[in-house]
Design a protein around this motif. Structure first.
Motif, PDB file in Angstrom:
ATOM      1  N   HIS A 285       0.816  -1.218   0.000  1.00  0.00           N
ATOM      2  CA  HIS A 285       0.000   0.000   0.000  1.00  0.00           C
ATOM      3  C   HIS A 285       0.850   1.269   0.000  1.00  0.00           C
ATOM      4  CE1 HIS A 285       0.988  -0.502   4.245  1.00  0.00           C
ATOM      5  NE2 HIS A 285       0.624   0.762   4.452  1.00  0.00           N
ATOM      6  N   HIS A 286       2.143   1.153   0.357  1.00  0.00           N
ATOM      7  CA  HIS A 286       3.013   2.328   0.328  1.00  0.00           C
ATOM      8  C   HIS A 286       3.329   2.752  -1.106  1.00  0.00           C
ATOM      9  CE1 HIS A 286       3.539   2.525   4.569  1.00  0.00           C
ATOM     10  NE2 HIS A 286       4.252   1.413   4.682  1.00  0.00           N
ATOM     11  N   LEU A 287       3.336   1.813  -2.035  1.00  0.00           N
ATOM     12  CA  LEU A 287       3.798   2.090  -3.389  1.00  0.00           C
ATOM     13  C   LEU A 287       2.715   2.001  -4.456  1.00  0.00           C
ATOM     14  CD1 LEU A 287       7.234   0.218  -3.501  1.00  0.00           C
ATOM     15  CD2 LEU A 287       6.864   2.681  -3.563  1.00  0.00           C
ATOM     16  N   TYR A 288       1.779   1.087  -4.244  1.00  0.00           N
ATOM     17  CA  TYR A 288       0.864   0.778  -5.343  1.00  0.00           C
ATOM     18  C   TYR A 288      -0.567   1.191  -5.004  1.00  0.00           C
ATOM     19  CZ  TYR A 288       4.972  -1.996  -6.390  1.00  0.00           C
ATOM     20  OH  TYR A 288       6.262  -2.379  -6.630  1.00  0.00           O
ATOM     21  N   PRO A 289      -1.319   1.574  -6.019  1.00  0.00           N
ATOM     22  CA  PRO A 289      -0.920   1.620  -7.433  1.00  0.00           C
ATOM     23  C   PRO A 289       0.051   2.764  -7.702  1.00  0.00           C
ATOM     24  CG  PRO A 289      -3.098   2.553  -7.163  1.00  0.00           C
ATOM     25  CD  PRO A 289      -2.725   1.994  -5.830  1.00  0.00           C
ATOM     26  N   LEU A 290       0.936   2.549  -8.675  1.00  0.00           N
ATOM     27  CA  LEU A 290       1.928   3.574  -9.003  1.00  0.00           C
ATOM     28  C   LEU A 290       1.284   4.873  -9.445  1.00  0.00           C
ATOM     29  CD1 LEU A 290       4.832   1.660 -10.797  1.00  0.00           C
ATOM     30  CD2 LEU A 290       4.786   2.614  -8.487  1.00  0.00           C
ATOM     31  N   SER A 291       0.108   4.779 -10.039  1.00  0.00           N
ATOM     32  CA  SER A 291      -0.584   6.008 -10.452  1.00  0.00           C
ATOM     33  C   SER A 291      -0.873   6.881  -9.237  1.00  0.00           C
ATOM     34  CB  SER A 291      -1.889   5.663 -11.169  1.00  0.00           C
ATOM     35  OG  SER A 291      -2.737   4.881 -10.329  1.00  0.00           O
ATOM     36  N   SER A 292      -1.245   6.260  -8.120  1.00  0.00           N
ATOM     37  CA  SER A 292      -1.496   7.010  -6.891  1.00  0.00           C
ATOM     38  C   SER A 292      -0.195   7.560  -6.319  1.00  0.00           C
ATOM     39  CB  SER A 292      -2.177   6.105  -5.869  1.00  0.00           C
ATOM     40  OG  SER A 292      -2.345   6.769  -4.635  1.00  0.00           O
ATOM     41  N   PHE A 293       0.864   6.735  -6.384  1.00  0.00           N
ATOM     42  CA  PHE A 293       2.168   7.161  -5.880  1.00  0.00           C
ATOM     43  C   PHE A 293       2.654   8.410  -6.607  1.00  0.00           C
ATOM     44  CE2 PHE A 293       6.796   7.047  -6.528  1.00  0.00           C
ATOM     45  CZ  PHE A 293       7.243   7.110  -5.226  1.00  0.00           C
ATOM     46  N   TYR A 294       2.620   8.383  -7.936  1.00  0.00           N
ATOM     47  CA  TYR A 294       3.127   9.521  -8.707  1.00  0.00           C
ATOM     48  C   TYR A 294       2.194  10.719  -8.636  1.00  0.00           C
ATOM     49  CZ  TYR A 294       6.952   6.713 -10.526  1.00  0.00           C
ATOM     50  OH  TYR A 294       8.091   5.960 -10.626  1.00  0.00           O
ATOM     51  N   SER A 295       0.891  10.457  -8.486  1.00  0.00           N
ATOM     52  CA  SER A 295      -0.041  11.567  -8.317  1.00  0.00           C
ATOM     53  C   SER A 295       0.246  12.310  -7.022  1.00  0.00           C
ATOM     54  CB  SER A 295      -1.486  11.056  -8.315  1.00  0.00           C
ATOM     55  OG  SER A 295      -1.846  10.544  -9.567  1.00  0.00           O
ATOM     56  N   ARG A 296       0.501  11.544  -5.962  1.00  0.00           N
ATOM     57  CA  ARG A 296       0.810  12.183  -4.680  1.00  0.00           C
ATOM     58  C   ARG A 296       2.151  12.904  -4.737  1.00  0.00           C
ATOM     59  NH1 ARG A 296      -1.144  12.611   0.211  1.00  0.00           N
ATOM     60  NH2 ARG A 296       0.216  12.643   2.030  1.00  0.00           N
ATOM     61  N   LEU A 297       3.086  12.330  -5.470  1.00  0.00           N
ATOM     62  CA  LEU A 297       4.375  12.987  -5.648  1.00  0.00           C
ATOM     63  C   LEU A 297       4.184  14.352  -6.302  1.00  0.00           C
ATOM     64  CD1 LEU A 297       7.493  12.903  -5.599  1.00  0.00           C
ATOM     65  CD2 LEU A 297       7.392  11.785  -7.830  1.00  0.00           C
ATOM     66  N   MET A 298       3.372  14.409  -7.341  1.00  0.00           N
ATOM     67  CA  MET A 298       3.108  15.674  -8.018  1.00  0.00           C
ATOM     68  C   MET A 298       2.358  16.643  -7.108  1.00  0.00           C
ATOM     69  SD  MET A 298       4.481  15.574 -11.009  1.00  0.00           S
ATOM     70  CE  MET A 298       3.644  16.926 -11.834  1.00  0.00           C
ATOM     71  N   LEU A 299       1.413  16.104  -6.350  1.00  0.00           N
ATOM     72  CA  LEU A 299       0.574  16.946  -5.498  1.00  0.00           C
ATOM     73  C   LEU A 299       1.366  17.599  -4.373  1.00  0.00           C
ATOM     74  CD1 LEU A 299      -2.333  17.855  -4.769  1.00  0.00           C
ATOM     75  CD2 LEU A 299      -2.500  15.796  -3.350  1.00  0.00           C
ATOM     76  N   GLU A 300       2.343  16.860  -3.802  1.00  0.00           N
ATOM     77  CA  GLU A 300       3.011  17.325  -2.595  1.00  0.00           C
ATOM     78  C   GLU A 300       4.434  17.851  -2.802  1.00  0.00           C
ATOM     79  OE1 GLU A 300       1.466  17.768   0.065  1.00  0.00           O
ATOM     80  OE2 GLU A 300      -0.366  16.660  -0.425  1.00  0.00           O
ATOM     81  N   SER A 301       4.896  17.947  -4.030  1.00  0.00           N
ATOM     82  CA  SER A 301       6.288  18.358  -4.234  1.00  0.00           C
ATOM     83  C   SER A 301       6.439  19.750  -4.842  1.00  0.00           C
ATOM     84  CB  SER A 301       7.009  17.341  -5.127  1.00  0.00           C
ATOM     85  OG  SER A 301       6.378  17.253  -6.400  1.00  0.00           O
ATOM     86  N   GLY A 302       5.347  20.472  -4.997  1.00  0.00           N
ATOM     87  CA  GLY A 302       5.445  21.807  -5.587  1.00  0.00           C
ATOM     88  C   GLY A 302       6.305  22.757  -4.778  1.00  0.00           C
ATOM     89  N   TYR A 303       6.174  22.676  -3.446  1.00  0.00           N
ATOM     90  CA  TYR A 303       6.968  23.548  -2.579  1.00  0.00           C
ATOM     91  C   TYR A 303       8.464  23.339  -2.814  1.00  0.00           C
ATOM     92  CZ  TYR A 303       8.755  19.821   0.290  1.00  0.00           C
ATOM     93  OH  TYR A 303       9.452  18.725   0.711  1.00  0.00           O
ATOM     94  N   ALA A 304       8.862  22.064  -2.997  1.00  0.00           N
ATOM     95  CA  ALA A 304      10.280  21.749  -3.179  1.00  0.00           C
ATOM     96  C   ALA A 304      10.793  22.326  -4.487  1.00  0.00           C
ATOM     97  CB  ALA A 304      10.500  20.236  -3.141  1.00  0.00           C
ATOM     98  N   HIS A 305       9.941  22.308  -5.516  1.00  0.00           N
ATOM     99  CA  HIS A 305      10.365  22.840  -6.813  1.00  0.00           C
ATOM    100  C   HIS A 305      10.618  24.344  -6.732  1.00  0.00           C
ATOM    101  CE1 HIS A 305      10.743  22.859 -11.194  1.00  0.00           C
ATOM    102  NE2 HIS A 305      10.063  24.000 -11.159  1.00  0.00           N
ATOM    103  N   ILE A 306       9.688  25.073  -6.125  1.00  0.00           N
ATOM    104  CA  ILE A 306       9.878  26.530  -6.061  1.00  0.00           C
ATOM    105  C   ILE A 306      11.027  26.883  -5.131  1.00  0.00           C
ATOM    106  CG2 ILE A 306       8.216  26.957  -4.190  1.00  0.00           C
ATOM    107  CD1 ILE A 306       7.455  29.539  -5.717  1.00  0.00           C
TER     108      ILE A 306
END
Length: 419
Positions: A285-306
């Motif tokens: 459940h930590h990794l899969y489905p990968l679509s959820s994993f990468y969606s959360r990565l996109m959702l929560e990493s904006g602060y790091a990018h800026i």
């Protein structure tokens, strides 16, 4: 589409065979300038004196904070039923600001933060702040009972500070039944965080901070020590142990990450193969489905990018208004503490079951505010998340800033002061 899966698995297995047969070569260690100067102007001789430091915010700064908090809030009503899914809920923010204005008492909290002795010393041109929690009863009973006192370097991350360690320090420094070890704990502020001076020159990242902290520990008389870190602290203590294995006796991290070809292959194959074959069922459940994993990565990493690309822009905005600063930081505590918190009206922040009291959360925010260190703290992202960093052989297939995006509970704030 079954043949597509078979083809993908076949290609992946072939790639795995190639990777397994590749000879592993230990990457060379980077060469650091042994005596850089991060302070303003030209290099000078460091003042190696260790001076006592006490948090004592000037009354004018406290009045300025109160005046800014008293300004009318300009809040846009939240969309119905969105809770924290669009970001910080305006109703919750209003309640927190009211508490901050009417109930939070900085002077009482300041006295609490001065519970442990604090110091400053100049290293590589920067005034480095640290607190020192000595082992209880080390001069008598503890030693008579055969309890060994060992030095421990404890390193925070962003948006934390040394404040996050106050609740765990008594557990580390007090002799405990059945244990033969007690710690002498050194908690430094990362350069540019809180009461540690920020660099005047670009280039001060985790490797350089590791060197600074080694010099600090040696200056305190600890040629060998243990190290623990979370968030950025995890990377700093990893670099410490990698660069100076003869000085670091052991390392503990509460944030881990890897970015190896075989590791990525295992993750991708695990999404195609039967559950439990490559990835334990308990971790699926930590990794899969990968679509959820990468969606959360996109959702929560904006602060790091800026923060990695325009740290001074976001820093300038947050440094003008304490409410803005609190909004930005508290949103991270909400989301990173529990991945379900965005679905709650208060983001979990006002819940009785939230692991951090509002006072302890505001302590951390006030440290950032009174020291004006938000800009210098987020610059650490720009120094560590860039081409030069990832092109270093020791980083190319090693540590990656994965944060807590795949976990249901906080890693970097697990020991935050809950008083």
């Amino acid at each position: 589409m079954g043949w597509v899966r078979v083809l993908v698995v076949g290609v992946a297995i072939g790639w795995a065979a190639v990777m397994v047969n590749r000879k592993f070569e230990e990457p060379p260690l980077p060469t650091l300038d042994p005596n850089p100067w991060w302070g303003p102007g030209e290099p000078k001789e460091d003042n190696v004196a260790i001076t006592q430091f006490k948090i004592n915010v000037p009354e004018k700064d406290l009045k300025d904070l109160k005046d800014r908090l008293a300004l009318p809030l300009r809040l846009t009503p939240a969309l119905e039923g969105t809770n924290f899914t669009y970001g910080f809920n305006s109703d919750t923010l209003s309640r927190i600001v009211t508490y901050w204005t009417k109930k939070y008492d900085w002077r009482k909290r300041e006295a609490l933060l001065n519970k442990y002795p604090q110091y400053k010393t100049q290293i590589e041109g920067l005034d480095i702040h640290f607190l020192r929690a000595t082992a209880g009863d080390t001069s008598g009973g503890a030693r008579k009972k055969g309890v060994k006192v060992v030095p421990l370097l404890l390193v925070h991350g962003w948006p934390g500070s040394v404040v996050e360690f106050y609740s765990i320090l008594p557990l580390l420094t007090t002799p405990r039944e059945g244990s033969s070890v007690v710690f002498e704990v050194i908690c430094p502020s990362i350069p540019g965080y809180g009461f540690s001076q920020g660099s005047s020159k670009p280039g001060l990242g985790s490797l350089q901070t590791a060197q600074i902290f080694l010099k600090l520990m040696k200056r305190l008389g600890f040629d060998q020590f243990y190290a623990q870190g979370g968030d950025w602290g995890s990377l700093i203590v990893t670099d410490l142990a990698t660069l100076y294995p003869h000085n670091v006796l052991g390392v503990h991290m509460n944030m881990l990450g890897g970015n190896t070809p075989t590791g990525n292959l295992k993750m991708w194959l695990g999404s195609l193969l039967p559950s439990g074959l490559l990835v334990p069922e308990s971790d699926q459940h930590h990794l899969y489905p990968l679509s959820s994993f990468y969606s959360r990565l996109m959702l929560e990493s904006g602060y790091a990018h800026i923060q990695a690309t325009k740290p001074d822009t976001i820093g300038a905005v947050l440094d003008q208004n304490p409410v803005a600063l609190a909004t930005y930081i508290l949103e991270k505590f909400s989301t990173w503490t529990n991945r379900d918190n965005p679905n709650k009206p208060d983001g979990g922040l006002l819940s009785k079951t939230f692991p951090f009291t509002m006072d302890s959360l505001l302590d951390n925010i006030c440290v950032y505010w009174f020291t004006g260190s938000i800009t210098t703290s987020v610059r650490f992202y720009a120094e560590n998340m860039n081409k030069d960093f990832y092109n270093k052989p020791m980083n190319k297939y090693g540590y990656i800033l994965s944060r807590q995006i795949t976990h249901s509970s906080s890693l970097s704030f697990s020991s935050f002061n809950s008083q």
